[in-house]
Design a protein around this motif. Structure first.
Motif, PDB file in Angstrom:
ATOM      1  N   ASN A   1      85.752  70.645 -27.052  1.00  0.00           N
ATOM      2  CA  ASN A   1      86.008  69.597 -26.057  1.00  0.00           C
ATOM      3  C   ASN A   1      84.658  68.969 -25.701  1.00  0.00           C
ATOM      4  OD1 ASN A   1      88.923  69.769 -25.529  1.00  0.00           O
ATOM      5  ND2 ASN A   1      88.446  71.865 -24.941  1.00  0.00           N
ATOM      6  N   GLU A  26      93.871  72.297 -27.253  1.00  0.00           N
ATOM      7  CA  GLU A  26      92.558  72.218 -26.610  1.00  0.00           C
ATOM      8  C   GLU A  26      92.534  72.834 -25.214  1.00  0.00           C
ATOM      9  OE1 GLU A  26      94.537  69.671 -26.937  1.00  0.00           O
ATOM     10  OE2 GLU A  26      94.653  68.660 -24.995  1.00  0.00           O
ATOM     11  N   HIS A  58      87.298  67.009 -29.943  1.00  0.00           N
ATOM     12  CA  HIS A  58      88.478  66.612 -29.177  1.00  0.00           C
ATOM     13  C   HIS A  58      88.080  65.561 -28.139  1.00  0.00           C
ATOM     14  CE1 HIS A  58      92.103  66.761 -26.754  1.00  0.00           C
ATOM     15  NE2 HIS A  58      92.673  67.262 -27.823  1.00  0.00           N
ATOM     16  N   PRO A  59      88.961  64.571 -27.871  1.00  0.00           N
ATOM     17  CA  PRO A  59      88.610  63.503 -26.931  1.00  0.00           C
ATOM     18  C   PRO A  59      88.968  63.786 -25.471  1.00  0.00           C
ATOM     19  CG  PRO A  59      90.685  62.987 -27.980  1.00  0.00           C
ATOM     20  CD  PRO A  59      90.218  64.291 -28.579  1.00  0.00           C
ATOM     21  N   ALA A  60      89.293  65.021 -25.128  1.00  0.00           N
ATOM     22  CA  ALA A  60      89.682  65.326 -23.744  1.00  0.00           C
ATOM     23  C   ALA A  60      88.712  64.686 -22.754  1.00  0.00           C
ATOM     24  CB  ALA A  60      89.719  66.843 -23.533  1.00  0.00           C
ATOM     25  N   LEU A  61      89.251  64.082 -21.711  1.00  0.00           N
ATOM     26  CA  LEU A  61      88.516  63.414 -20.626  1.00  0.00           C
ATOM     27  C   LEU A  61      88.072  61.989 -20.981  1.00  0.00           C
ATOM     28  CD1 LEU A  61      87.687  64.125 -17.696  1.00  0.00           C
ATOM     29  CD2 LEU A  61      85.406  64.599 -18.525  1.00  0.00           C
ATOM     30  N   ALA A  62      88.213  61.593 -22.238  1.00  0.00           N
ATOM     31  CA  ALA A  62      87.746  60.255 -22.622  1.00  0.00           C
ATOM     32  C   ALA A  62      88.459  59.166 -21.824  1.00  0.00           C
ATOM     33  CB  ALA A  62      87.947  60.020 -24.119  1.00  0.00           C
ATOM     34  N   GLY A  63      89.717  59.411 -21.468  1.00  0.00           N
ATOM     35  CA  GLY A  63      90.472  58.421 -20.707  1.00  0.00           C
ATOM     36  C   GLY A  63      89.922  58.180 -19.311  1.00  0.00           C
ATOM     37  N   ALA A  64      89.046  59.045 -18.844  1.00  0.00           N
ATOM     38  CA  ALA A  64      88.362  58.779 -17.566  1.00  0.00           C
ATOM     39  C   ALA A  64      87.298  57.706 -17.741  1.00  0.00           C
ATOM     40  CB  ALA A  64      87.728  60.069 -17.024  1.00  0.00           C
ATOM     41  N   MET A  65      86.955  57.380 -18.978  1.00  0.00           N
ATOM     42  CA  MET A  65      85.848  56.458 -19.219  1.00  0.00           C
ATOM     43  C   MET A  65      86.182  55.178 -19.977  1.00  0.00           C
ATOM     44  SD  MET A  65      82.518  58.890 -19.749  1.00  0.00           S
ATOM     45  CE  MET A  65      83.302  60.409 -20.259  1.00  0.00           C
ATOM     46  N   PRO A 112      93.275  58.658 -29.598  1.00  0.00           N
ATOM     47  CA  PRO A 112      94.670  58.227 -29.519  1.00  0.00           C
ATOM     48  C   PRO A 112      94.958  57.173 -30.579  1.00  0.00           C
ATOM     49  CG  PRO A 112      93.624  58.162 -27.358  1.00  0.00           C
ATOM     50  CD  PRO A 112      92.536  58.363 -28.356  1.00  0.00           C
ATOM     51  N   THR A 158      83.714  67.367 -22.052  1.00  0.00           N
ATOM     52  CA  THR A 158      83.571  68.266 -20.899  1.00  0.00           C
ATOM     53  C   THR A 158      82.388  69.225 -21.092  1.00  0.00           C
ATOM     54  OG1 THR A 158      85.249  69.768 -21.801  1.00  0.00           O
ATOM     55  CG2 THR A 158      85.984  68.127 -20.197  1.00  0.00           C
TER      56      THR A 158
END
Lengths: 409, 409
Positions: B236, B173, B261-268, B297, B239
């Motif tokens: 993504n 990604e 893709h879950p990119a950035l999800a960990g910010a939330m 994850p 984003t």
């Protein structure tokens, strides 16, 4: 070509004894070339320019759960990214955001890379020129409760706000259903209301219309807004994605400033362990993507952010940064005239005083609410106290009596 | 028209003695009509259909700081929104996300409103048909470390992965700079590599190419990808914004499934006090917006989420929901063959086993790494243990020896 790097700083929490240098190196390699020591030498030579590296990895304390805290700064070669925020955020905090207790606290963009972003098209100077308003903070009023209202009623609300002497009026950010007040009709009606008020006050008022709808149509819609006489646009940047702001700002046909609303930001900035710090989210990224105005929770109102954080957001929006124009900081939420001295002491002239309830809740109506703010701003700019100013402004006196005058002066 | 409501549930923290009914009512009124008791009666009649209301406000406990915790469920009339996720999220968690310790934990969309979203275009059934693969979990391999690689090298990597018997290969990604491997050329080259592998294995392999670049060009780019023979796209989503996924899924010319893709999800999602719960962020919203595959994850790998949360995400992606197609859950990160029994016990056939290092890190190479997974999947589907299966698959035996067989069977 000399190599440029984006420096990204993270706050990480981990078990006592964590090898932070190793952790940071894992990030620097993992989020760039993937693996390094396994690569053949010839391949390493070719990949060197894509490889990230650790700038700093420093343990800074222990939290109350006994976890070690560290600041890690990693340098990423800009050659790995296209110059857009989806690429940047996905690369430096995409997968990583999900990898344990880690928070993105700063991003430092090198000059050449930053210059490939649009930045604010008008910025503070351009907006002051459009309003012919200098040497004082600007004043903005927020439409309240317009869901279900028709165009004529909205225009009348606009007129009342403009009569009060505000410089800008913005739509409520949750105004989506345009059945009764279609976008272009609303813009035209509010422009006429602004002209009508100007005949009485001598002062023009900008209208920031909420840009909504499918992302596939939003750019055309923005251009149509300009054709209809819009003089500013409001965007919910975080729910649409920073790249929508970026492409609006970069579009030469969209000849009006753009106001970035912080909706959804609270899903990302408040945690101590996770997320993205507010000065990055609402300051740095908004500015490079092209916000002319950046809204954020003030330190004083109903929805508060720590003062130090608000000052960092303002600095990110309006501090010197290469060739990027300076954006207006707009500390928001729960602002009433009694708070103006605090906002002025923090940020001086180059800010926008933004109020909703503090204008509409005035017992004599929105126009009086606006006049109270105008008097308060005039006072602080001229070194007078609010109490002095209130002796010449019954509207301000009413506001101070109702909401208080916490500076006590 | 009967009124429909979106039900949104929040977890709130506040001072002991907080009047939660009042708090919830403030949200229900404040985020819809703005104010209510101040409105004249005639206006109330007209505005009634726009007014939110409280469904539940229940104190559920006390946190370790002594703060009271409550679950608040608020009903919002769908008439206030346009059917898109920026409108929905801005309305129900825009400003509110910044208003103290509050977390969005669930969204329940009524049938008619949900049906106005595209949902997955192909979903589980469509993807199984395209691959002619039924009655087993599918297997996906992730390209690793392709930054700086050229088209021919990437195609060779694809070929090795396809030879191992994987059903899909996805781009990394963080693959953005396409200087050495332009998007359409890469798609063509990987399609040829897939055909070459098929001649040996009899099995076709889909390629999910990472869709990047300006949001203003991404829809055209996706259509060009389809013309170039793409058979899946990776996005993504967080984003770029959910609406980009929505409009890609709704575009009739984009005739391939889309992988979210879950990119950035960990910010939330990770905070207990703030943000948006993972089943909403990576399950419900991804599905209505049109994800055919939802990555998240897994509970077992290197980047772990709680098992109960992963099951809720999977349910949101593939459970029955009106007329929406079912999306493939793709539990990801740090998956190796020894974890297949756990994934299978959790989700059965309708999932995708997704591995990067667990395939490429195989001592005999990526093709062998794929074969080890194929053997592991074949084992669990047929009720055999991995140890039994490894007696007929030297590749699986090697994987289990290297990464372990935590089920012990």
């Amino acid at each position: 070509m000399t190599q440029e790097f984006v420096h990204v700083t993270y706050l990480a929490h981990g078990k006592p004894g964590t090898d932070w240098q190793k952790k940071a190196n894992g990030i620097a390699v993992g989020l760039t070339v993937g693996s390094w020591t396994d690569l053949p030498e010839a391949r390493q030579a070719a990949m060197q320019k894509h490889l990230g590296h650790v700038v700093a990895a420093e343990e800074i304390g222990t939290d109350r759960d006994g976890l070690a805290q560290a600041r890690l700064t990693v340098a990423y070669p800009t050659i790995n990214f296209t110059p857009d925020i989806p690429a940047l955020l996905t690369s430096v905090f995409g997968k990583l955001s999900m990898d344990g207790q880690i928070r993105l606290v700063d991003i430092d963009l090198p000059t050449e890379f930053a210059s490939r972003f649009p930045g604010p098209k008008y910025g503070i100077d351009g907006i002051r020129n459009a309003l012919n308003a200098y040497d004082r903070p600007l004043l903005m009023s927020i439409f309240k409760s317009v869901i279900g209202y028709d165009t004529a009623t909205i225009a009348e609300h606009f007129y009342q706000q403009a009569l009060g002497g505000v410089d800008l009026v913005k739509d409520d950010e949750i105004f989506f259903d345009e059945t009764y007040a279609p976008f272009e009709k609303r813009i035209e009606a509010c422009r006429l209301a602004a002209e009508r008020a100007q005949q009485e006050t001598g002062k023009f008022t900008l209208y920031a219309a909420n840009l909504t709808g499918p992302v596939t149509e939003i750019f055309d819609k923005a251009r149509r807004a300009v054709d209809a006489g819009a003089n500013a646009l409001l965007l919910n940047v975080l729910t649409y994605g920073y790249d929508v702001l970026h492409r609006l700002a970069a579009d030469p046909q969209i000849t009006v400033p753009i106001m970035a609303h912080p909706a959804l930001a609270g899903a990302m900035y408040p945690s101590a362990q996770y997320g993205v710090a507010a000065p990055v989210l609402l300051g740095k990224l908004m500015r490079i993507a092209g916000a002319d105005f950046g809204l954020y929770p003030s330190a004083y109102g109903s929805v508060a952010l720590e003062r130090a954080e608000t000052l960092k957001i303002a600095e990110a929006l309006r501090g010197e940064q290469g060739t990027l124009h300076r954006a207006f900081p707009v500390p928001s939420a729960g602002i009433h005239p009694g708070l103006v001295p605090f906002l002025y002491e923090d940020l001086g002239n180059d800010q926008i005083i933004n109020a909703g309830g503090g204008i509409h809740g005035h017992p004599q109506g929105s126009a009086a609410g606006g006049r109270a703010f105008v008097a308060a701003i005039d006072a602080v700019v001229n070194g007078k106290t609010l109490t002095e100013a209130a002796s010449n402004s019954p509207e301000l006196k009413t506001s101070l009596d109702l909401w208080g005058n916490p500076s006590g002066k």
